[in-house]
Motif scaffolding. Structure first.
Motif, PDB file in Angstrom:
ATOM      1  N   UNK A 244       8.934 -19.680  21.267  1.00  0.00           N
ATOM      2  CA  UNK A 244      10.014 -18.694  21.345  1.00  0.00           C
ATOM      3  C   UNK A 244       9.631 -17.368  20.710  1.00  0.00           C
ATOM      4  N   UNK A 245       8.749 -17.390  19.720  1.00  0.00           N
ATOM      5  CA  UNK A 245       8.323 -16.159  19.077  1.00  0.00           C
ATOM      6  C   UNK A 245       6.834 -15.965  19.312  1.00  0.00           C
ATOM      7  N   UNK A 246       6.441 -14.719  19.547  1.00  0.00           N
ATOM      8  CA  UNK A 246       5.019 -14.451  19.732  1.00  0.00           C
ATOM      9  C   UNK A 246       4.384 -14.128  18.378  1.00  0.00           C
ATOM     10  N   UNK A 247       3.080 -14.234  18.315  1.00  0.00           N
ATOM     11  CA  UNK A 247       2.361 -13.900  17.090  1.00  0.00           C
ATOM     12  C   UNK A 247       2.515 -12.414  16.801  1.00  0.00           C
ATOM     13  N   UNK A 248       2.559 -12.044  15.516  1.00  0.00           N
ATOM     14  CA  UNK A 248       2.678 -10.622  15.202  1.00  0.00           C
ATOM     15  C   UNK A 248       1.428  -9.868  15.639  1.00  0.00           C
ATOM     16  N   UNK A 249       1.632  -8.666  16.113  1.00  0.00           N
ATOM     17  CA  UNK A 249       0.505  -7.858  16.575  1.00  0.00           C
ATOM     18  C   UNK A 249      -0.094  -7.103  15.402  1.00  0.00           C
ATOM     19  N   UNK A 250      -1.406  -7.049  15.352  1.00  0.00           N
ATOM     20  CA  UNK A 250      -2.119  -6.313  14.321  1.00  0.00           C
ATOM     21  C   UNK A 250      -2.812  -5.114  14.949  1.00  0.00           C
ATOM     22  N   UNK A 251      -2.944  -4.024  14.185  1.00  0.00           N
ATOM     23  CA  UNK A 251      -3.702  -2.892  14.718  1.00  0.00           C
ATOM     24  C   UNK A 251      -5.175  -3.261  14.840  1.00  0.00           C
ATOM     25  N   UNK A 252      -5.930  -2.495  15.607  1.00  0.00           N
ATOM     26  CA  UNK A 252      -7.363  -2.793  15.755  1.00  0.00           C
ATOM     27  C   UNK A 252      -8.076  -2.772  14.401  1.00  0.00           C
ATOM     28  N   UNK A 253      -9.118  -3.571  14.290  1.00  0.00           N
ATOM     29  CA  UNK A 253      -9.842  -3.689  13.019  1.00  0.00           C
ATOM     30  C   UNK A 253     -10.414  -2.356  12.559  1.00  0.00           C
ATOM     31  N   UNK A 254     -10.929  -1.541  13.492  1.00  0.00           N
ATOM     32  CA  UNK A 254     -11.492  -0.250  13.118  1.00  0.00           C
ATOM     33  C   UNK A 254     -10.424   0.640  12.484  1.00  0.00           C
ATOM     34  N   UNK A 255      -9.188   0.544  12.944  1.00  0.00           N
ATOM     35  CA  UNK A 255      -8.113   1.358  12.383  1.00  0.00           C
ATOM     36  C   UNK A 255      -7.774   0.907  10.970  1.00  0.00           C
ATOM     37  N   UNK A 256      -7.719  -0.398  10.746  1.00  0.00           N
ATOM     38  CA  UNK A 256      -7.409  -0.931   9.414  1.00  0.00           C
ATOM     39  C   UNK A 256      -8.490  -0.508   8.430  1.00  0.00           C
ATOM     40  N   UNK A 257      -9.762  -0.621   8.827  1.00  0.00           N
ATOM     41  CA  UNK A 257     -10.860  -0.242   7.939  1.00  0.00           C
ATOM     42  C   UNK A 257     -10.868   1.260   7.666  1.00  0.00           C
ATOM     43  N   UNK A 258     -10.580   2.070   8.682  1.00  0.00           N
ATOM     44  CA  UNK A 258     -10.522   3.515   8.498  1.00  0.00           C
ATOM     45  C   UNK A 258      -9.384   3.889   7.553  1.00  0.00           C
ATOM     46  N   UNK A 259      -8.214   3.296   7.739  1.00  0.00           N
ATOM     47  CA  UNK A 259      -7.070   3.577   6.874  1.00  0.00           C
ATOM     48  C   UNK A 259      -7.388   3.196   5.431  1.00  0.00           C
ATOM     49  N   UNK A 260      -8.010   2.028   5.228  1.00  0.00           N
ATOM     50  CA  UNK A 260      -8.350   1.574   3.880  1.00  0.00           C
ATOM     51  C   UNK A 260      -9.350   2.527   3.225  1.00  0.00           C
ATOM     52  N   UNK A 261     -10.342   2.987   3.982  1.00  0.00           N
ATOM     53  CA  UNK A 261     -11.339   3.907   3.433  1.00  0.00           C
ATOM     54  C   UNK A 261     -10.698   5.240   3.044  1.00  0.00           C
ATOM     55  N   UNK A 262      -9.810   5.750   3.881  1.00  0.00           N
ATOM     56  CA  UNK A 262      -9.119   7.005   3.574  1.00  0.00           C
ATOM     57  C   UNK A 262      -8.229   6.823   2.348  1.00  0.00           C
ATOM     58  N   UNK A 263      -7.542   5.711   2.266  1.00  0.00           N
ATOM     59  CA  UNK A 263      -6.673   5.452   1.123  1.00  0.00           C
ATOM     60  C   UNK A 263      -7.482   5.395  -0.176  1.00  0.00           C
ATOM     61  N   UNK A 264      -8.604   4.699  -0.157  1.00  0.00           N
ATOM     62  CA  UNK A 264      -9.449   4.627  -1.354  1.00  0.00           C
ATOM     63  C   UNK A 264      -9.994   5.991  -1.726  1.00  0.00           C
ATOM     64  N   UNK A 265     -10.339   6.809  -0.728  1.00  0.00           N
ATOM     65  CA  UNK A 265     -10.835   8.154  -1.012  1.00  0.00           C
ATOM     66  C   UNK A 265      -9.749   9.010  -1.667  1.00  0.00           C
ATOM     67  N   UNK A 266      -8.516   8.896  -1.192  1.00  0.00           N
ATOM     68  CA  UNK A 266      -7.405   9.653  -1.781  1.00  0.00           C
ATOM     69  C   UNK A 266      -7.197   9.237  -3.229  1.00  0.00           C
TER      70      UNK A 266
END
Length: 62
Positions: A5-27
């Motif tokens: 009845x429920x679908x699995x939650x969608x995750x953003x692409x791995x490259x986006x997660x890694x890019x966001x994490x790198x930018x966050x750490x840089x900030x």
């Protein structure tokens, strides 16, 4: 037969997660923790940056 009845939650692409994490750490690094982490208050907990020195290298065998 099982109905899903429920679908699995969608995750953003791995490259986006890694890019966001790198930018966050840089900030956090550039602002010395002024941005990117939140302080504790009377009603909620805060975030603290923790750094480690790491492990010494393992000597290679003969």
């Amino acid at each position: 037969m099982t109905m899903q009845t429920e679908s699995d939650p969608r995750l953003p692409p791995r490259w986006f997660v890694r890019l966001f994490w790198a930018v966050h750490r840089a900030v956090v690094t550039v602002t010395r923790g002024r941005l990117g982490l939140w302080p504790a208050s009377d009603l909620r907990w805060g975030a603290m940056r923790v750094t480690t020195v790491g492990r010494p290298p393992v000597p290679s065998g003969p």
